[in-house]
Scaffold this active site. Structure first.
Site, short mmCIF file in Angstrom:
data_model
loop_
_atom_site.label_atom_id
_atom_site.label_comp_id
_atom_site.label_asym_id
_atom_site.label_seq_id
_atom_site.Cartn_x
_atom_site.Cartn_y
_atom_site.Cartn_z
N LEU A 27 0.80 -1.22 0.00
CA LEU A 27 0.00 0.00 0.00
C LEU A 27 0.84 1.28 0.00
CD1 LEU A 27 -2.72 1.38 0.02
CD2 LEU A 27 -2.72 1.24 2.51
N LYS B 272 6.60 0.53 16.07
CA LYS B 272 6.31 1.94 16.32
C LYS B 272 6.83 2.44 17.67
CE LYS B 272 2.15 2.23 13.47
NZ LYS B 272 0.78 2.75 13.39
N ASN C 91 5.23 6.83 13.87
CA ASN C 91 4.92 6.13 12.61
C ASN C 91 5.57 6.80 11.41
OD1 ASN C 91 3.24 8.35 12.19
ND2 ASN C 91 1.73 7.12 11.10
N ASP D 187 -0.80 9.24 12.83
CA ASP D 187 -2.05 8.47 12.97
C ASP D 187 -3.16 9.35 13.56
OD1 ASP D 187 -1.04 6.09 11.95
OD2 ASP D 187 -0.28 5.45 13.89
N GLY E 121 -11.25 -0.02 22.48
CA GLY E 121 -9.89 -0.47 22.14
C GLY E 121 -8.86 0.36 22.87
N GLY F 63 -2.39 0.70 19.84
CA GLY F 63 -1.70 1.85 19.25
C GLY F 63 -2.66 2.84 18.62
N ALA F 64 -3.64 2.34 17.87
CA ALA F 64 -4.58 3.23 17.20
C ALA F 64 -5.39 4.02 18.22
CB ALA F 64 -5.51 2.41 16.30
N GLY G 123 -12.47 3.56 8.09
CA GLY G 123 -11.05 3.58 8.43
C GLY G 123 -10.12 4.00 7.30
P1 ATR Z 1 -3.39 -1.36 16.93
O1 ATR Z 1 -2.02 -0.81 17.09
O2 ATR Z 1 -3.82 -1.54 15.50
O3 ATR Z 1 -4.40 -0.60 17.73
P2 ATR Z 1 -3.11 -3.42 18.92
O4 ATR Z 1 -2.17 -2.56 19.67
O5 ATR Z 1 -2.77 -4.86 18.75
O6 ATR Z 1 -3.35 -2.87 17.46
O7 ATR Z 1 -4.56 -3.29 19.59
C1 ATR Z 1 -5.64 -4.07 19.21
C2 ATR Z 1 -6.88 -3.68 20.02
O8 ATR Z 1 -7.96 -4.51 19.60
C3 ATR Z 1 -6.74 -3.90 21.53
O9 ATR Z 1 -7.50 -2.94 22.20
C4 ATR Z 1 -7.34 -5.30 21.70
O10 ATR Z 1 -7.83 -5.58 22.98
P3 ATR Z 1 -6.83 -6.15 24.14
O11 ATR Z 1 -6.08 -4.97 24.64
O12 ATR Z 1 -7.74 -6.74 25.13
O13 ATR Z 1 -5.97 -7.17 23.44
C5 ATR Z 1 -8.49 -5.21 20.73
N1 ATR Z 1 -8.99 -6.52 20.31
C6 ATR Z 1 -8.44 -7.36 19.42
N2 ATR Z 1 -9.19 -8.47 19.29
C7 ATR Z 1 -10.27 -8.33 20.11
C8 ATR Z 1 -11.43 -9.12 20.41
N3 ATR Z 1 -11.64 -10.29 19.82
N4 ATR Z 1 -12.32 -8.65 21.30
C9 ATR Z 1 -12.13 -7.44 21.89
N5 ATR Z 1 -11.06 -6.63 21.65
C10 ATR Z 1 -10.13 -7.06 20.77
#
Ligand code: ATR
Length: 273
Positions: A23, A71, A92, A107, A130, A133-134, A238
């Site tokens: 991408l 990151k 990033n 971001d 959530g 990182g995002a 997104g």
């Molecule tokens: P990013 O940097 O893209 O935000 P990440 O740091 O891996 O990725 O964060 C993923 C988020 O999605 C986290 O908040 C994670 O919850 P946990 O902190 O409990 O792991 C959430 N997430 C991923 N799969 C999930 C699921 N099946 N149900 C609920 N939350 C989920």
């Protein structure tokens, strides 16, 4: 077809991440070509972050986009960290100005630019689901804009950590049962990524006056965005966050105004695949 012939004046940009994604290459190279800029962009899958940054210095690479999972780690090898990236706790984007490497975070800029297209943020009640990182980047942006934020996460301590750092409320996913009081509902989890049948936020819990934002960019229209649209909510998918953060990077790399439409087209075509 992108001409990849370089000369000593060609400025090099690249992405470094755990795995390569086409991408960044597509979006930046097409924009370089469109503006006839003497730049080229590569994608590198990297495990040794320290040596990758040494390589950036040695090869005078102009700019790097940093993807997961680097990151945070990358921060310790840079000369300067922009104040915002420091507060978010993640970089990033790296810019090389005459050998001085500075880390930035675009971001949050991508997310806020996309959200501000449909609403003001100040004073709005906002739910962020959530705590990865995002979510960190989004909460930083929302707090800066004066939103009233609550964060929910599956793993409680991560939500608590963000809540303490940004002085906001936090809770568990149990609270998703009743989210009617929020003006803006934002999914910053990875739930729904590459899965059009998955969403943590049910259609029944939403109402038409709410604004719904999803960080998921693949599929282009996540289940959450699709259902929110059916109800009549204003939505922010997104891919917009992704596009606007890439535009910021492009402008930082080149000093030129980004060809937004060209970049949007290539991003949407890519995400559809
Ligand atoms: P990013 O940097 O893209 O935000 P990440 O740091 O891996 O990725 O964060 C993923 C988020 O999605 C986290 O908040 C994670 O919850 P946990 O902190 O409990 O792991 C959430 N997430 C991923 N799969 C999930 C699921 N099946 N149900 C609920 N939350 C989920």
């Amino acid at each position: 077809m992108i001409k990849m012939i370089t000369n000593p004046e060609t400025k090099i940009c690249a992405s470094i991440a755990g795995s390569t994604s086409p991408l960044g290459c597509l979006i930046h190279n097409i924009a370089f070509e469109h503006l006839k800029l003497n730049y080229v962009y590569f994608a590198f899958a990297v495990t040794d972050v320290e040596n990758a940054i040494k390589g950036m210095r040695a090869l005078s690479i102009r700019g790097l986009s940093v993807g997961l999972p680097h990151k945070i780690e990358v921060m310790k090898y840079l000369d300067k960290i922009d104040e915002t990236a420091e507060l978010i706790g993640a970089v990033n984007t790296i810019i090389n100005e005459n050998g001085i490497l500075t880390g930035y975070n675009s971001d949050w800029i991508g997310a806020m630019t996309a959200l501000k297209e449909v609403t003001k943020i100040k004073g709005k009640k906002i739910l962020v689901v959530g705590a990865g990182g995002a979510a960190n980047a989004i909460v930083y942006g929302l707090a800066k804009e004066g939103g009233k934020i609550k964060i929910l996460n599956r793993t409680a301590f991560k939500a608590e950590d963000i809540a303490k750092r940004f002085d906001i409320k936090f809770g568990s996913l149990e609270e998703l049962k009743d989210i009617s009081k929020y003006d803006i509902v934002m999914n910053a989890t990875s739930v729904g990524f590459k899965n059009p049948n998955e969403s943590l936020i049910s259609k029944e819990s939403l109402s038409s006056k709410q604004i719904v934002f999803d960080t998921i960019f693949q599929p282009l229209e996540s289940k959450l965005i699709k259902e929110a649209k059916e109800i009549g909510c204003k939505v922010v998918p997104g891919w917009k966050m992704l596009l606007y953060q890439a535009i910021w990077q492009f402008e930082k790399y080149t000093g030129n105004k980004a060809p937004v439409k060209v970049m949007e087209k290539v991003l949407k075509e890519w995400a559809k695949e």
